[in-house]
Motif scaffolding. Structure first.
Motif, PDB file in Angstrom:
ATOM      1  N   GLU A   7       0.828  -1.213   0.000  1.00 27.09           N
ATOM      2  CA  GLU A   7       0.000   0.000   0.000  1.00 27.09           C
ATOM      3  C   GLU A   7       0.859   1.259   0.000  1.00 27.09           C
ATOM      4  O   GLU A   7       0.498   2.262  -0.633  1.00 27.09           O
ATOM      5  CB  GLU A   7      -0.923   0.012   1.225  1.00 27.09           C
ATOM      6  CG  GLU A   7      -1.979  -1.087   1.247  1.00 27.09           C
ATOM      7  CD  GLU A   7      -1.440  -2.391   1.805  1.00 27.09           C
ATOM      8  OE1 GLU A   7      -2.208  -3.365   1.866  1.00 27.09           O
ATOM      9  OE2 GLU A   7      -0.246  -2.432   2.205  1.00 27.09           O
ATOM     10  N   GLY A  10       2.143   1.826  -3.368  1.00 24.13           N
ATOM     11  CA  GLY A  10       1.074   2.431  -4.176  1.00 24.13           C
ATOM     12  C   GLY A  10       1.011   3.933  -3.976  1.00 24.13           C
ATOM     13  O   GLY A  10       0.810   4.687  -4.935  1.00 24.13           O
ATOM     14  N   ASN A  11       1.202   4.381  -2.725  1.00 18.90           N
ATOM     15  CA  ASN A  11       1.220   5.820  -2.441  1.00 18.90           C
ATOM     16  C   ASN A  11       2.409   6.508  -3.102  1.00 18.90           C
ATOM     17  O   ASN A  11       2.292   7.631  -3.612  1.00 18.90           O
ATOM     18  CB  ASN A  11       1.259   6.062  -0.933  1.00 18.90           C
ATOM     19  CG  ASN A  11      -0.073   5.780  -0.266  1.00 18.90           C
ATOM     20  OD1 ASN A  11      -1.118   5.876  -0.903  1.00 18.90           O
ATOM     21  ND2 ASN A  11      -0.037   5.409   1.004  1.00 18.90           N
ATOM     22  N   ALA A  35       1.509  -3.168  -6.704  1.00 18.37           N
ATOM     23  CA  ALA A  35       1.080  -1.851  -6.207  1.00 18.37           C
ATOM     24  C   ALA A  35       0.477  -1.022  -7.326  1.00 18.37           C
ATOM     25  O   ALA A  35      -0.530  -0.324  -7.145  1.00 18.37           O
ATOM     26  CB  ALA A  35       2.268  -1.127  -5.578  1.00 18.37           C
ATOM     27  N   ASN A  38      -3.073  -2.568  -8.170  1.00 13.79           N
ATOM     28  CA  ASN A  38      -4.110  -2.670  -7.136  1.00 13.79           C
ATOM     29  C   ASN A  38      -4.176  -1.513  -6.145  1.00 13.79           C
ATOM     30  O   ASN A  38      -5.174  -1.360  -5.448  1.00 13.79           O
ATOM     31  CB  ASN A  38      -3.911  -3.969  -6.347  1.00 13.79           C
ATOM     32  CG  ASN A  38      -4.056  -5.198  -7.224  1.00 13.79           C
ATOM     33  OD1 ASN A  38      -5.112  -5.433  -7.805  1.00 13.79           O
ATOM     34  ND2 ASN A  38      -2.989  -5.976  -7.329  1.00 13.79           N
ATOM     35  N   HIS A  39      -3.113  -0.694  -6.056  1.00 12.49           N
ATOM     36  CA  HIS A  39      -3.099   0.339  -5.030  1.00 12.49           C
ATOM     37  C   HIS A  39      -2.745   1.732  -5.570  1.00 12.49           C
ATOM     38  O   HIS A  39      -2.515   2.647  -4.782  1.00 12.49           O
ATOM     39  CB  HIS A  39      -2.112  -0.052  -3.916  1.00 12.49           C
ATOM     40  CG  HIS A  39      -2.476  -1.332  -3.235  1.00 12.49           C
ATOM     41  ND1 HIS A  39      -3.473  -1.419  -2.289  1.00 12.49           N
ATOM     42  CD2 HIS A  39      -1.991  -2.600  -3.392  1.00 12.49           C
ATOM     43  CE1 HIS A  39      -3.583  -2.668  -1.871  1.00 12.49           C
ATOM     44  NE2 HIS A  39      -2.682  -3.410  -2.522  1.00 12.49           N
ATOM     45  N   HIS A  41      -3.653   5.273  -6.896  1.00  8.34           N
ATOM     46  CA  HIS A  41      -4.876   6.091  -6.807  1.00  8.34           C
ATOM     47  C   HIS A  41      -4.809   7.389  -7.617  1.00  8.34           C
ATOM     48  O   HIS A  41      -5.819   8.094  -7.731  1.00  8.34           O
ATOM     49  CB  HIS A  41      -5.228   6.397  -5.350  1.00  8.34           C
ATOM     50  CG  HIS A  41      -4.127   7.018  -4.551  1.00  8.34           C
ATOM     51  ND1 HIS A  41      -3.736   8.322  -4.700  1.00  8.34           N
ATOM     52  CD2 HIS A  41      -3.324   6.492  -3.594  1.00  8.34           C
ATOM     53  CE1 HIS A  41      -2.765   8.605  -3.855  1.00  8.34           C
ATOM     54  NE2 HIS A  41      -2.475   7.509  -3.170  1.00  8.34           N
ATOM     55  N   THR A  72      -5.350  -0.651 -13.855  1.00  7.00           N
ATOM     56  CA  THR A  72      -5.434  -0.190 -12.461  1.00  7.00           C
ATOM     57  C   THR A  72      -6.767  -0.588 -11.838  1.00  7.00           C
ATOM     58  O   THR A  72      -7.729  -0.910 -12.540  1.00  7.00           O
ATOM     59  CB  THR A  72      -5.291   1.336 -12.389  1.00  7.00           C
ATOM     60  OG1 THR A  72      -6.438   1.957 -13.019  1.00  7.00           O
ATOM     61  CG2 THR A  72      -4.033   1.808 -13.103  1.00  7.00           C
TER      62      THR A  72
END
Length: 419
Positions: A7, A10-11, A35, A38-39, A41, A72
């Motif tokens: 996660e 991902g950020n 990442a 799935n993570h 954004h 994504t």
């Protein structure tokens, strides 16, 4: 890096923003690929981020964007800013919006579609908080059906929309706080170009390059109003005195009325604007909390009119930053500086000219005497490329007079800005 949770990766990828950088970084290892899929954004396609975007055909760009988005899950912020692209086909754009509509919170999109699609209908309205649209057409707004319960910021640039649809759209956004309207093509249903907008939650509005006969804004919570390059016969603000920031830049308006909204003003910035000083001063005279006043390049509707500095001192006791630039006449010195007033709290003073004259030096001196706590003086001037001997002499005399004058004010920082 191996110990980082997926996660967090991902950020990290989301902070990169630019789609090309994200794709390259995600190829680092399987965890980063996970990442990315799935993570992630935040994803941005901007023609300024990658030179190759300019070389790709429109159809190839559509495929590239589609393939990237569809890899994504849970995308929250999507930005597609392609300045070199005239238009996208409607089908892929609909696919992007439908794929992300359940999770998207921010959408920035600036490309025309062929045929035109209803962007408000296709994008995910339930979670959307920021919407910025350019070069599109908005029609048939249905506030009962097209609700944006979480939308806080709306920006429309070069958008074709009717005055009624814009009003209905604002009604469909009960939590909107920021509204930007730039170069709208406003479709009117009657001969008079009139727009009436109303919002109880709106706090900040920016309006640029719009022409209307009448513009009425009802906004009880409005704190910031900025009008730029507009042509309006009538502008009326109906509010409850929450306005703190008023900026008017290169606006032509016959009747300007902010009603009871002036009481809490802290900043008034007016430039390249024709004003009737008595009427304008009356409009803002109750702004006892005013801290910054800027009247720059203003033209007086009456040639015999000028700014009474004494009225500024008496009405705005908290004023700390004063900026003035307008054509000086002898009356401005003879009457504008009359009285024993003091600008008690002014610590920054900006004064400017467009045509230098001996009056300017006297004006600077007269205002300086009335600013006992001044810490900074900024002189703005326009210097022509081809100067006559007389102009050079006037500028030299001014420089000498300022040098002599500032010997009395050694604690004041002096700055010159010429253009």
């Amino acid at each position: 890096m191996e110990s980082l949770p997926v996660e967090v990766v991902g950020n990290i990828l989301s902070r990169l923003g630019a789609a090309r950088d994200v794709v390259i970084a995600s190829a680092t290892c399987r965890k980063w690929q996970n990442a990315w899929r799935n993570h992630l954004h935040t994803l941005t396609f901007n023609s300024n981020d990658w030179p190759l975007y300019h070389e790709l055909s429109t159809s190839r760009l559509e495929i590239l964007i589609t393939e990237t988005i569809f890899q994504t899950k849970g995308l929250q912020c999507l930005s597609i800013i392609m300045d070199d692209v005239d238009e996208f086909s409607a089908a892929p754009v609909i696919a992007w919006l439908m794929y992300t509509r359940e999770t998207l919170r921010q959408l920035h999109y600036n490309v025309r579609t062929t045929p035109n699609i209803n962007m408000l209908e296709k994008c995910g309205r339930q979670k959307l908080e920021v919407l910025a649209l350019s070069h599109n057409t908005v029609t048939g707004v249905e506030p009962c059906y097209q609700k944006f319960p979480r939308l806080r910021s709306l920006s429309l640039s070069y958008v074709s929309i009717s005055a009624l649809d814009l009003s209905l759209l604002l009604t469909a956004c009960p939590k909107i706080e920021t509204l930007n309207l730039v170069s709208l093509d406003i479709v009117m249903s009657d001969p008079q170009a009139m727009m009436d907008l109303s919002s109880n939650s709106l706090k900040d509005i920016y309006v640029e390059a719009i022409s209307l006969d009448k513009f009425i804004l009802e906004a009880d919570s409005l704190e910031k109003l900025h009008l730029k390059d507009c042509t309006l016969e009538v502008f009326e603000l109906v509010g409850k005195g929450m306005l703190r920031f008023l900026k008017i830049d290169d606006v032509s308006v016959i009747h300007l009325d902010i009603g009871e909204s002036a009481e809490n003003l802290e900043i008034v910035d007016v430039s390249n604007f024709t004003i009737m000083w008595a009427k304008f001063h009356h409009m803002i005279s109750r702004s006892s909390k005013l801290k910054k006043l800027r009247l720059w390049g203003v033209v007086f509707d009456d040639e015999d009119e000028f700014v009474y500095i004494e009225t500024i001192a008496s009405c705005f006791p908290l004023l700390s930053h004063l900026s003035l630039s307008y054509d000086l006449r002898e009356a401005a010195l003879q009457y504008g500086l009359q009285g024993s007033f003091v600008l008690e709290n002014v610590i920054v003073l900006e004064l400017g000219w467009t045509v230098i004259s001996d009056l300017f030096s006297m004006w600077v001196s007269g205002i300086l005497e009335r600013c006992p706590r001044l810490r900074k003086l900024v002189i703005h001037g326009v210097v022509s490329e081809t100067k006559t001997h007389e102009e050079c002499q006037t500028l030299a005399n001014f420089t000498s007079s300022i040098v002599r004058l500032m010997r009395k004010y050694l604690h004041v920082e002096v700055q010159f800005e010429y253009e």
